[in-house]
Design an enzyme around this catalytic site. Structure first.
Site, PDB file in Angstrom:
ATOM      1  N   PRO A  90       0.810  -1.114   0.170  1.00  0.00           N
ATOM      2  CA  PRO A  90       0.259  -0.159   0.078  1.00  0.00           C
ATOM      3  C   PRO A  90       0.519   1.272  -0.278  1.00  0.00           C
ATOM      4  O   PRO A  90       1.771   1.467   0.699  1.00  0.00           O
ATOM      5  CB  PRO A  90      -0.860  -0.117   1.247  1.00  0.00           C
ATOM      6  CG  PRO A  90      -0.702  -1.812   1.539  1.00  0.00           C
ATOM      7  CD  PRO A  90       0.568  -1.911   1.152  1.00  0.00           C
ATOM      8  N   GLU A  91      -0.113   2.433  -0.901  1.00  0.00           N
ATOM      9  CA  GLU A  91       1.126   3.602  -1.509  1.00  0.00           C
ATOM     10  C   GLU A  91       0.229   4.728  -0.345  1.00  0.00           C
ATOM     11  O   GLU A  91      -0.717   4.446   0.335  1.00  0.00           O
ATOM     12  CB  GLU A  91       1.643   3.420  -2.475  1.00  0.00           C
ATOM     13  CG  GLU A  91       2.613   2.499  -2.712  1.00  0.00           C
ATOM     14  CD  GLU A  91       2.826   2.149  -4.359  1.00  0.00           C
ATOM     15  OE1 GLU A  91       3.450   3.584  -4.804  1.00  0.00           O
ATOM     16  OE2 GLU A  91       3.053   1.978  -5.077  1.00  0.00           O
ATOM     17  N   LYS A 123       3.571   6.500   5.006  1.00  0.00           N
ATOM     18  CA  LYS A 123       3.070   5.103   4.532  1.00  0.00           C
ATOM     19  C   LYS A 123       2.562   4.466   6.320  1.00  0.00           C
ATOM     20  O   LYS A 123       1.837   3.497   6.167  1.00  0.00           O
ATOM     21  CB  LYS A 123       3.774   3.766   3.558  1.00  0.00           C
ATOM     22  CG  LYS A 123       4.096   4.180   1.986  1.00  0.00           C
ATOM     23  CD  LYS A 123       4.971   2.865   1.575  1.00  0.00           C
ATOM     24  CE  LYS A 123       5.068   4.037   0.758  1.00  0.00           C
ATOM     25  NZ  LYS A 123       6.046   2.828  -0.134  1.00  0.00           N
ATOM     26  N   ARG A 162       2.734 -12.406   5.797  1.00  0.00           N
ATOM     27  CA  ARG A 162       3.739 -11.733   5.172  1.00  0.00           C
ATOM     28  C   ARG A 162       4.355 -11.882   6.498  1.00  0.00           C
ATOM     29  O   ARG A 162       5.944 -11.770   6.483  1.00  0.00           O
ATOM     30  CB  ARG A 162       4.393 -10.738   4.423  1.00  0.00           C
ATOM     31  CG  ARG A 162       3.942 -11.503   2.547  1.00  0.00           C
ATOM     32  CD  ARG A 162       4.538 -12.551   1.787  1.00  0.00           C
ATOM     33  NE  ARG A 162       5.987 -11.784   1.878  1.00  0.00           N
ATOM     34  CZ  ARG A 162       7.190 -11.753   0.980  1.00  0.00           C
ATOM     35  NH1 ARG A 162       6.203 -10.312  -0.765  1.00  0.00           N
ATOM     36  NH2 ARG A 162       8.025 -11.115   1.206  1.00  0.00           N
ATOM     37  N   ARG A 173      12.908  -3.815  -7.471  1.00  0.00           N
ATOM     38  CA  ARG A 173      10.949  -4.418  -7.252  1.00  0.00           C
ATOM     39  C   ARG A 173      11.421  -4.149  -8.704  1.00  0.00           C
ATOM     40  O   ARG A 173      11.917  -3.761 -10.000  1.00  0.00           O
ATOM     41  CB  ARG A 173      10.952  -3.355  -7.004  1.00  0.00           C
ATOM     42  CG  ARG A 173      10.735  -2.235  -5.736  1.00  0.00           C
ATOM     43  CD  ARG A 173      10.682  -3.288  -4.858  1.00  0.00           C
ATOM     44  NE  ARG A 173       9.630  -3.419  -4.616  1.00  0.00           N
ATOM     45  CZ  ARG A 173       8.310  -2.847  -4.016  1.00  0.00           C
ATOM     46  NH1 ARG A 173       8.662  -1.695  -3.348  1.00  0.00           N
ATOM     47  NH2 ARG A 173       6.837  -2.887  -4.200  1.00  0.00           N
TER      48      ARG A 173
END
Ligand SMILES: [Zn+2]
Length: 291
Positions: free
Chosen positions: A2-3, A54, A130, A281
């Site tokens: 999530p950004e 964030k 995670r 990424r």
């Protein structure tokens, strides 16, 4: 992960749903996910909810001593915060999900790590497959957050002069600078890819090689894609867990121009979108439109 648009959407949802509520209990199902003493938090009222980069900041006040504290929440890769107004289900380790691991039909589920219970019977579920995300009890907000982050891109602190200074100081690829939270707050992989496409700048360009007009385009592109993300309620991309506090997916992924579009045609020029890795990424760009 999530950004800014996703965390901001969650913040707005939480603000509507839990401000004014009293925390009656906290069930920690995974100790790594909750840092602090739950006894310091139980009995507190949620006063306000904010966001920095964030990180979600829940301002809480002890109903007896009136002392203010904060619950900081970082969702990292796969964190979810889901509110359920009334649920009679017993809070134990939940069952395996039938469909996707990010499905939130029945809560708690296998990935529920913390449950914050309120005195009116509603519950806030923190799910995290995670286990990189966390909730932290903090007394000194300045110390915990203070100088860590660069300016918020959707505020007036995000100026052309600031970006010129930051970019001139570094020969690193521009995309890595966009992702650096100490330089710009809240931009992550998805919105960095999309902003660079919109600005027509290759992600690999050294930051100090951008001219003023490119910097200005990139600044405006960052603002535009973040606002677009907010408008569509965030993005729930193919590999991502993102849900709003009601458990609904975002729709920004339907509007991606390059992200997760490897091998597909560029919207602007029909050249095939390329994918490379940068800093581990996935990095997507149009080799014709971006220079
Ligand atoms: Zn193109």
């Amino acid at each position: 992960m999530p950004e800014l648009p996703e965390v901001e959407t969650i913040k707005r949802g939480l603000k509507k749903a839990i401000v004014g509520k009293k925390i009656s209990d906290i069930k920690v199902l995974k100790s790594k996910s909750f840092q602090g003493d739950i006894k310091e938090v139980i009995g507190s009222i949620i006063k306000d909810i904010n966001r920095r980069a964030k990180v979600l900041i829940l301002e809480i006040q002890n109903s007896k001593t009136k002392q203010l504290k904060y619950l900081l929440i970082h969702l990292k890769m796969t964190g979810q915060l889901i509110i359920r107004l009334q649920t009679k289900e017993k809070i134990t380790k939940g069952q395996n999900n039938k469909k996707s691991p990010f499905d939130v039909d029945g809560l708690p589920n296998k990935y529920t790590r913390v449950v914050i219970e309120f005195s009116d019977g509603s519950k806030l579920f923190f799910n995290d497959l995670r286990i990189f995300g966390w909730i932290k009890v903090v007394k000194d907000l300045e110390k915990a957050i203070g100088e860590k982050f660069g300016p918020e891109p959707l505020t007036k602190d995000f100026t052309l002069d600031y970006l010129k200074k930051v970019f001139q100081r570094s020969g690193k690829p521009i995309k890595l600078i966009l992702l650096d939270q100490s330089k710009i707050a809240g931009v992550g992989n998805i919105y960095a890819n999309e902003a660079l496409f919109k600005a027509g700048v290759l992600p690999t360009r050294p930051a100090n090689k951008l001219n003023e007009s490119e910097i200005e385009k990139l600044k405006n592109a960052v603002i535009t894609v973040l606002k677009e993300g907010l408008k569509y309620g965030g993005s729930s991309a193919a590999d991502e867990a993102y849900r709003n506090v009601q458990g609904q997916k975002g729709k920004m992924q339907e509007h991606f121009k390059v992200y997760e579009r490897e091998g597909q045609k560029c919207w602007r020029c029909s050249t095939k979108i390329k994918k490379i890795k940068m800093g581990g990424r996935g990095t997507y760009f149009c080799p014709a439109c971006q220079r």
